[in-house]
Motif scaffolding. Sequence first.
Motif, mmCIF file in Angstrom:
data_model
loop_
_atom_site.group_PDB
_atom_site.id
_atom_site.type_symbol
_atom_site.label_atom_id
_atom_site.label_comp_id
_atom_site.label_asym_id
_atom_site.label_seq_id
_atom_site.Cartn_x
_atom_site.Cartn_y
_atom_site.Cartn_z
ATOM 1 N N PRO A 1 30.841 -37.294 -32.574
ATOM 2 C CA PRO A 1 31.521 -38.381 -33.286
ATOM 3 C C PRO A 1 32.989 -38.440 -32.882
ATOM 4 N N ASP A 2 33.451 -39.628 -32.516
ATOM 5 C CA ASP A 2 34.861 -39.785 -32.138
ATOM 6 C C ASP A 2 35.394 -41.167 -32.492
ATOM 7 N N MET A 3 34.635 -41.904 -33.288
ATOM 8 C CA MET A 3 35.023 -43.267 -33.648
ATOM 9 C C MET A 3 34.870 -43.439 -35.151
ATOM 10 N N PRO A 4 35.457 -44.495 -35.691
ATOM 11 C CA PRO A 4 35.223 -44.780 -37.104
ATOM 12 C C PRO A 4 33.737 -45.052 -37.339
ATOM 13 N N VAL A 5 33.262 -44.628 -38.475
ATOM 14 C CA VAL A 5 31.879 -44.878 -38.846
ATOM 15 C C VAL A 5 31.701 -46.375 -39.076
ATOM 16 N N SER A 6 30.588 -46.917 -38.600
ATOM 17 C CA SER A 6 30.301 -48.338 -38.797
ATOM 18 C C SER A 6 28.981 -48.469 -39.545
ATOM 19 N N SER A 7 28.621 -49.690 -39.843
ATOM 20 C CA SER A 7 27.361 -49.932 -40.531
ATOM 21 C C SER A 7 26.183 -49.651 -39.618
ATOM 22 N N GLY A 8 26.403 -49.650 -38.314
ATOM 23 C CA GLY A 8 25.314 -49.498 -37.361
ATOM 24 C C GLY A 8 24.801 -50.839 -36.869
#
Length: 155
Positions: free
Chosen positions: A119-126
């Motif tokens: 993981p290296d990015m903001p979490v998104s809804s997918g």
Amino acid sequence: MTSDPLWTFACAFYGRPGVAAACLALQDEGGADVPLLLYLIWCGRTGRRLDASALAGAEARIGPWRGQVIIPLRAIRRAMRSDLMPGQGTEALRERIKLAEIEAERLALAALFEAAPVPDMPVSSGGEALALYAAHLGRTWPEAPLRVLATALEG
């Protein structure tokens, strides 16, 4: 069966109302691979980088397995739905083949999990994963299953 975060997510997400039917519609009508679709959604939801290169790598990792193992198992299972040889023994065999198909999909997800980026990015809804995958396939997917998945991703 062993468990990993991707398998846990895939089982929970797939079990949400309408998600299984939506995934199968994208598979049957839109050419999607359900384990790869679930992997891509999981990547977005866990802040893992999604781009065309990552998608191509994931596809290369499980494509041969899907083509030589998962799809043939699915074809056999689906062919057994007909009344070729009705009876309880036939249904029991069909159920064993279904379990083998699910195990083959779990192994595909395990292979994807092993190679997943950190993981290296903001979490998104997918939800971005859906658009990325559709573009990768060069397809326009049916709207109804996409709405179901979007709703499930919000929950």
